[in-house]
Design a protein around this motif. Sequence first.
Motif, short mmCIF file in Angstrom:
data_model
loop_
_atom_site.label_atom_id
_atom_site.label_comp_id
_atom_site.label_asym_id
_atom_site.label_seq_id
_atom_site.Cartn_x
_atom_site.Cartn_y
_atom_site.Cartn_z
N SER A 94 100.32 76.34 64.06
CA SER A 94 100.27 77.00 65.37
C SER A 94 99.92 76.01 66.48
N GLU A 95 99.57 74.79 66.13
CA GLU A 95 99.15 73.80 67.10
C GLU A 95 100.31 72.86 67.41
N SER A 96 100.51 72.55 68.69
CA SER A 96 101.55 71.62 69.08
C SER A 96 101.12 70.20 68.74
N PRO A 97 102.01 69.36 68.24
CA PRO A 97 101.61 68.01 67.83
C PRO A 97 101.24 67.09 68.99
N LEU A 98 101.66 67.41 70.21
CA LEU A 98 101.39 66.55 71.36
C LEU A 98 100.41 67.17 72.34
N VAL A 99 99.63 68.13 71.88
CA VAL A 99 98.56 68.70 72.69
C VAL A 99 97.25 68.32 72.01
N PHE A 100 96.54 67.36 72.61
CA PHE A 100 95.30 66.87 72.01
C PHE A 100 94.51 66.05 73.04
N ASN A 101 93.27 65.75 72.69
CA ASN A 101 92.42 64.82 73.42
C ASN A 101 92.11 63.67 72.47
N SER A 102 92.17 62.47 72.96
CA SER A 102 91.85 61.30 72.15
C SER A 102 90.73 60.52 72.82
N LEU A 103 89.70 60.19 72.04
CA LEU A 103 88.56 59.44 72.56
C LEU A 103 88.56 57.99 72.08
N ASP A 104 89.34 57.69 71.05
CA ASP A 104 89.41 56.34 70.49
C ASP A 104 90.86 55.86 70.59
N PHE A 105 91.11 54.94 71.51
CA PHE A 105 92.48 54.47 71.72
C PHE A 105 92.47 53.03 72.23
N ASP A 106 93.59 52.36 72.03
CA ASP A 106 93.81 51.01 72.56
C ASP A 106 94.75 51.13 73.75
N TYR A 107 94.42 50.45 74.85
CA TYR A 107 95.17 50.54 76.09
C TYR A 107 95.57 49.14 76.51
N SER A 108 96.86 48.91 76.73
CA SER A 108 97.30 47.59 77.21
C SER A 108 98.36 47.77 78.31
N VAL A 109 98.29 46.88 79.30
CA VAL A 109 99.22 46.88 80.42
C VAL A 109 99.90 45.52 80.47
N SER A 110 101.21 45.53 80.71
CA SER A 110 101.93 44.27 80.91
C SER A 110 102.98 44.47 81.99
N GLN A 111 103.33 43.37 82.64
CA GLN A 111 104.40 43.41 83.64
C GLN A 111 105.71 43.65 82.90
#
Length: 165
Positions: A94-111
């Motif tokens: 009954s839960e959508s796979p892309l509805v969630f909260n994440s507290l542990d993640f890796d974030y990277s930005v590049s040009q």
Amino acid sequence: MKKVHYLFILSLILVFIASCGTQKSATELAEERRMLIEKIENQQFKFIANYVIPMGNFRSRYLTSSYDVKVTKDTIYSHLPYFGVAYEAPWNPSESPLVFNSLDFDYSVSQGNRRGRWDVTIKMNDRFRPIMYIFSIFENGKADLVVWDASRQTISFRGEIEINP
């Protein structure tokens, strides 16, 4: 003949009015670009999805409801629909796979590979399966999102980054 002249004058007036639309000045555009870059680098942006591109035999479509991903320094709030094939059964159907909260993640930005584009990669580490969000953000505020999930077909979204939340 008078009708033709009136029609011609009316069309000229309409063209003139349409060409006088408000355009942003160079300083306003530069300020919006600066704010966008700042939001991306500070992990403080909101992606609003308005178009979905699923893989497989599912058709692309405009989204009629409000779907978004909110990125902050400590949390990812994802509220996106999913259309596609799952390779394994979900824990809670009954839960959508892309509805969630994440507290542990890796974030990277590049040009990006083109001027005026940034690539943001977010890998969720606290989900029971690997999920990665890959954003391509353009300087006009438009953005594409590819969602890679190890247990589902890839799905893409188009939308925009909210500059003033």
